[in-house]
Design an enzyme around this catalytic site. Structure first.
Site, PDB file in Angstrom:
ATOM      1  N   LYS A  13      10.084   2.649  65.761  1.00 54.44           N
ATOM      2  CA  LYS A  13      11.521   2.554  65.997  1.00 54.44           C
ATOM      3  C   LYS A  13      12.289   3.708  65.369  1.00 54.44           C
ATOM      4  CE  LYS A  13      10.936  -2.457  65.608  1.00 54.44           C
ATOM      5  NZ  LYS A  13       9.710  -2.426  64.799  1.00 54.44           N
TER       6      LYS A  13
ATOM      7  N   HIS B 289      16.289   0.992  66.699  1.00 55.52           N
ATOM      8  CA  HIS B 289      16.102  -0.112  65.757  1.00 55.52           C
ATOM      9  C   HIS B 289      17.344  -1.002  65.645  1.00 55.52           C
ATOM     10  CE1 HIS B 289      13.645  -1.202  61.910  1.00 55.52           C
ATOM     11  NE2 HIS B 289      14.220  -2.279  62.427  1.00 55.52           N
TER      12      HIS B 289
ATOM     13  N   TYR C 227      10.153   1.090  57.873  1.00 51.87           N
ATOM     14  CA  TYR C 227       9.194   0.305  57.090  1.00 51.87           C
ATOM     15  C   TYR C 227       8.463   1.179  56.064  1.00 51.87           C
ATOM     16  CZ  TYR C 227       9.805  -3.015  60.984  1.00 51.87           C
ATOM     17  OH  TYR C 227      10.316  -3.855  61.949  1.00 51.87           O
TER      18      TYR C 227
ATOM     19  N   ASP D 227       3.419  -3.480  65.734  1.00 51.89           N
ATOM     20  CA  ASP D 227       4.842  -3.180  65.728  1.00 51.89           C
ATOM     21  C   ASP D 227       5.214  -2.509  64.418  1.00 51.89           C
ATOM     22  OD1 ASP D 227       7.616  -3.738  67.056  1.00 51.89           O
ATOM     23  OD2 ASP D 227       7.837  -4.348  64.961  1.00 51.89           O
TER      24      ASP D 227
END
Length: 345
Positions: free
Chosen positions: A112, A143, A83, A78
């Site tokens: 996302k 997201h 990130y 994931d």
């Protein structure tokens, strides 16, 4: 979990029913890899019921953790543009494919769409694919259900206004974002699409305007934040619930947001001892028995195996009720700390 207890959105077996499929031993030769059973999404594609989240995974540690995870049996990763480690994940995956560690078709990769790219969905998806070195995504999620001022693709510059409040773009609707997500499926760039951090009403609205309904709603869910109404609503309408922060954020969220960890709860610790498991294993098994997919995050190689060893026991109905009683409606992931506004209000 008996088959009759499985929600339509999730077809999940337990260790006793053949859901756990051992693979070749990892390099240490002592333990066999554990392959999590897969759930069938409304799109028809299958997603492993346990994945590894890469949020807050240090860029320099990504390669080792991804490869170790694959050797231990993980087939679900994931990710997210936000990130800011998609490129490192992509390098690790490319090496894994090139060396024969795993085949692309055996992995399930999620990433996302970030808030500032709602008006630029196709470009943002292509940017993630380029960084991940992939031809397609297994799952692409919105997201957060909020569009913010666009900066540029791949940029995460602050969009906090002079007043200290998040600059929300009121000209971009969630409906238009979703239809652009649907375009990605039609273009063959994405196999399944979904939402994240959507409540009941926003999920209902998405179902109303969707031509391709969301296959997944990824939400924070753990014993201190059980969200029964939202989970029931999603499962009733064929949307698989994926639990992010399934361990309640543990010490990481306690430091970042000042939140409480359910792993220290005396009921959780007592039941873990009863089943001969760690509190984390008990909590992950609880999530699976709630017919959700769980994506624990860890930066410790030794925890990878531990988080997969959850298919060899069942929590009794009585103990599931005891865990239900510890719910505090406590959200541990609080972006309002940074955004100056509670988007969940």
């Amino acid at each position: 979990m008996a088959a009759k207890d499985v929600a339509p959105a999730v077809t999940l077996g337990n260790g006793h029913g053949g859901g756990m499929m051992p693979a070749a031993p990892p390099s240490n030769g002592h333990r066999r890899a554990i392959m999590a059973p897969a759930v069938t999404l409304s799109s028809g594609h299958r997603m492993p019921a346990v994945g590894l989240g890469v949020w807050r995974m240090e860029n320099t540690a990504v390669r080792g953790l991804i490869h170790a995870a694959i050797r231990n049996g993980y087939r679900h990763f994931d990710c997210a543009a936000k990130y800011q480690n998609e490129a490192e994940v992509g390098d690790a995956l490319a090496e894994a494919f090139q060396t024969g560690l795993v085949k692309r078709e055996d992995l399930f990769i999620t990433t996302k769409l970030w808030n500032s790219d709602h008006g630029h969905v196709i470009e943002a998806c292509k940017d993630s694919l380029k960084k991940l070195k992939l031809d397609y995504l297994d799952l692409y999620l919105v997201h957060f259900p909020v569009a913010t001022r666009h900066t540029e693709i791949g940029s995460f510059a602050s969009v906090i206004g002079e007043d200290g409040v998040l600059d929300i773009d009121t000209t971009v609707s969630l409906e238009s974002t979703w239809h652009a997500m649907e375009d990605l499926v039609n273009m063959g760039l994405v196999r399944s699409i979904g939402i994240s951090n959507y409540g009941v009403f926003l999920t209902r609205d998405c179902l109303a305007y969707a031509k391709i309904k969301p296959a997944v709603n990824q939400i924070e869910m753990h014993p201190y934040f059980q969200r029964d109404s939202l989970v029931k609503f999603c499962q009733k309408h064929g949307i698989c619930v994926t639990a992010h922060t399934p361990l309640g954020g543990s010490t990481a969220n306690a430091k970042l947001f000042g939140s409480l960890s359910c792993l220290e709860d005396p009921v959780i610790k007592g039941l873990a001892e009863k089943y001969g498991k760690t509190p984390a294993q008990l909590v992950l098994r609880w999530g699976l028995q709630k017919n959700t997919v769980v994506i624990p995050k860890t930066s410790k190689v030794e925890r990878l195996q531990e988080n997969l060893e959850v298919f060899d026991f069942d929590i009794s109905d009585e103990d599931m009720e005891e865990i239900k009683a510890v719910d505090r409606n406590h959200r541990t992931n609080q972006p309002a700390k940074f955004w100056g506004i509670d988007v969940y209000s």
